[in-house]
Motif scaffolding. Sequence first.
Motif: not given
Length: 284
Positions: A169-175, A232-239
């Motif tokens: 998965i790819t996930k936004l850790i910090d913005a 500010v980028s929102a939470a992002v997660e994609i598999d």
Amino acid sequence: MRAIFAAILLVGLGVAGFAVYMAQGYIEGIEAAQTKNQTPSIELVDGYVVKRALKYGEPLEKKDVSRVKWPKAAMPEGMFLTVAELFPENDSRNRMILRSMEKGELLIAAKVTEPGQHAGITSRLKTGQRAFTIKVDATSGVSGFLRPGDRVDVLWTGSPQSGRSRGEITKLIDANVHLVAIDQSTDEEEQAGRVARTVTVAGTLNQVAALELAQQTGRLSLSLVGATDETVSAAVEIDQQQLLGIVEEKEVVQEVVEVEKERVCTIKTRKGAEVVQIPIPCTN
């Protein structure tokens, strides 16, 4: 007779000319008064500009600045108003230039360090912030377009340790993380295009701890934020399944209920020529 007529004509012309002169002076006086009343009074304060071009890392000395009058309504944040603010008394330590400045440019706190402070990473860290270094390459480091002072979003790619396998998965850790150094350089005027091996970011201790764990358990990549972008980028997660558009099939479990049929046990007896079946309790 002609002499009298000529004298009267000259007197008339003189009186007319004097009247025109007086009228013109009166009109000019009115216009000057109106112009004076229309000119707003501008309150001025003392400021300081540099007398010569200064480069990043150069020391700032008293001979390099001059005092100017500046409109109070147009004061930028961090403007130095007194010489004591710019060069504190009983402190011989120099301030260092953080950004290249041209002759006549106004001095503000963001362009110089504190007295005695080096123009390095420590001068870029606010109270409570820590510096953390991230390994990058041409791909994860936005192909060398990063410079100190830029902001980036940090993305993590890896396999989560969960019971149900989702692949990577790819996930936004910090913005909106601020970059304070590229490799060993903190110069914001450095030309972009050089592929860096490391970037150093500023963050709280919790942010640093999260970035360290993310770097040890997966791969980090950076996404450059626009200079004027304040979102500010929102939470992002994609598999992988979301990426490929795979719809997960749900297993339908059919419960088969076996109904035990009632068993009937009998014994046969013969009464003459007739056979009779008599029900009895069933035993195992």
